[in-house]
Write a protein that holds these residues in place. Structure first.
Motif, PDB file in Angstrom:
ATOM      1  N   SER A 166      -0.252   7.342  -0.523  1.00 18.61           N
ATOM      2  CA  SER A 166       0.129   6.726   0.752  1.00 18.61           C
ATOM      3  C   SER A 166       0.788   7.751   1.672  1.00 18.61           C
ATOM      4  CB  SER A 166       1.090   5.568   0.512  1.00 18.61           C
ATOM      5  OG  SER A 166       1.632   5.105   1.746  1.00 18.61           O
ATOM      6  N   ARG A 219       0.816  -1.207   0.000  1.00 15.22           N
ATOM      7  CA  ARG A 219       0.000   0.000   0.000  1.00 15.22           C
ATOM      8  C   ARG A 219       0.857   1.267   0.000  1.00 15.22           C
ATOM      9  NH1 ARG A 219      -5.174   0.209   1.022  1.00 15.22           N
ATOM     10  NH2 ARG A 219      -5.105   1.974   2.453  1.00 15.22           N
ATOM     11  N   ARG A 251       3.107   1.920  -1.885  1.00 17.49           N
ATOM     12  CA  ARG A 251       3.434   2.259  -3.280  1.00 17.49           C
ATOM     13  C   ARG A 251       2.332   3.079  -3.953  1.00 17.49           C
ATOM     14  NH1 ARG A 251       5.393  -3.940  -4.660  1.00 17.49           N
ATOM     15  NH2 ARG A 251       7.030  -4.032  -3.043  1.00 17.49           N
ATOM     16  N   LYS A 252       1.207   3.215  -3.269  1.00 19.39           N
ATOM     17  CA  LYS A 252       0.145   4.060  -3.813  1.00 19.39           C
ATOM     18  C   LYS A 252       0.587   5.522  -3.774  1.00 19.39           C
ATOM     19  CE  LYS A 252      -3.105   0.828  -4.292  1.00 19.39           C
ATOM     20  NZ  LYS A 252      -3.753   0.507  -5.592  1.00 19.39           N
ATOM     21  N   SER A 306      -8.894   0.763  -2.454  1.00 11.40           N
ATOM     22  CA  SER A 306      -8.004   0.594  -3.599  1.00 11.40           C
ATOM     23  C   SER A 306      -7.884   1.883  -4.417  1.00 11.40           C
ATOM     24  CB  SER A 306      -8.496  -0.548  -4.494  1.00 11.40           C
ATOM     25  OG  SER A 306      -9.790  -0.260  -5.004  1.00 11.40           O
ATOM     26  N   ARG A 307      -8.782   2.821  -4.191  1.00  8.45           N
ATOM     27  CA  ARG A 307      -8.690   4.133  -4.820  1.00  8.45           C
ATOM     28  C   ARG A 307      -8.813   5.192  -3.728  1.00  8.45           C
ATOM     29  NH1 ARG A 307     -14.324   5.106  -8.026  1.00  8.45           N
ATOM     30  NH2 ARG A 307     -13.579   7.260  -7.821  1.00  8.45           N
ATOM     31  N   LYS A 308      -8.405   6.386  -4.038  1.00  6.88           N
ATOM     32  CA  LYS A 308      -8.405   7.452  -3.047  1.00  6.88           C
ATOM     33  C   LYS A 308      -9.823   7.770  -2.595  1.00  6.88           C
ATOM     34  CE  LYS A 308      -6.785  10.910  -0.634  1.00  6.88           C
ATOM     35  NZ  LYS A 308      -6.101  10.659   0.636  1.00  6.88           N
TER      36      LYS A 308
END
Length: 261
Positions: A46, A40, A42-43, A194-196
């Motif tokens: 983050s 996570r 790597r988002k 999984s998305r902002k």
């Protein structure tokens, strides 16, 4: 009718050193949570980098162990602590409370967030999808120990727990909690995050879903013997402590999306 396998609670024994399955399940939960947390980081949104994820794991582990144990003592078994204070440190015998662990983790995240210049809810939203991994692992530990069994039942998968005070078939409620608090909660939060999302939304969804799942399972879970039912011959301490979680979670979700709009 099934019968509990009666696992040996000790997984590895070398001389005086004994490693219990219960402790190993927590270790697995922390390690898998750490690995997923690194993914996570790597988002692009983050709040942490990979190195900070390792530091945060240390704080969370302290929060889980200290908060979970003290929570169990305060909410569920204070009389045993008064009778045997050293029992507080025998964690391998079981006796961890999720609601106490949650408070411990919240304090740990607040402390670490201040340390790295982030807000509490930035970290809470980041960590929330990782928590079900530890919850699921802990429920497997409960099942291996043969503790926290369910109420008597006549369903085909009812299970006899030799540790129970009778030989009645009971709901394997530890496995229900593994499926709901572990698997289902993880899938829902991992997908949602999984998305902002607006800050606080992921944390709010975690509180709502966990609170609902816990209240549902408590209807088939045997209440703690030292507490019994708190009211109406069905209300348990787990349900009472979960209700504020649902209300707080709903409030966070509404506030998050209204503020974002």
């Amino acid at each position: 009718m099934l019968r509990h396998p009666q696992f040996d609670p000790v997984a590895i024994s070398v001389g005086p050193l004994k490693v219990h399955w219960y402790g190993l399940t927590y270790l697995v939960g922390f390690l898998v949570g750490w690995w997923l947390g690194r993914l996570r980081t790597r988002k692009p949104w983050s709040p942490l980098n990979e190195e900070q994820m390792g530091d945060l794991l240390f704080y969370i582990a302290l929060g889980v162990i200290l908060g979970g144990r003290f929570g169990y003592v305060v909410f569920y078994n204070f009389d045993q602590f008064l009778a045997d204070p050293l029992w507080l440190f025998r964690v391998w015998e079981g006796g961890m409370a999720f609601h106490g662990g949650l408070l411990g983790v919240m304090v740990a995240m607040w402390w670490y967030a201040r340390k790295i210049g982030r807000t509490f809810f930035e970290l809470a939203d980041f960590v929330a999808p990782l928590v079900p991994v530890g919850l699921g692992a802990g429920r497997i530990g409960n099942f291996i120990n043969g503790e926290l069994w369910g109420r008597p039942t006549d369903v085909p998968w009812g299970m006899v727990f030799p540790q129970a005070p009778d030989l009645l078939a009971r709901h394997p409620s530890q496995l229900y909690q593994f499926a709901l608090e572990g698997v289902a909660l993880f899938i829902a939060l991992w997908w949602f995050s999984s998305r902002k999302r607006p800050t606080m939304a992921v944390s709010g969804l975690f509180l709502v879903l966990y609170g609902c799942f816990r209240i549902l399972v408590e209807f088939v879970r045997q209440p703690d013997a030292q507490l019994g039912y708190l009211a109406f011959d069905w209300l348990t301490m787990g349900q009472l402590l979960s209700l504020p979680m649902i209300l707080a979670g709903l409030g966070l979700i509404v506030f998050a999306y209204r503020r974002n709009t």
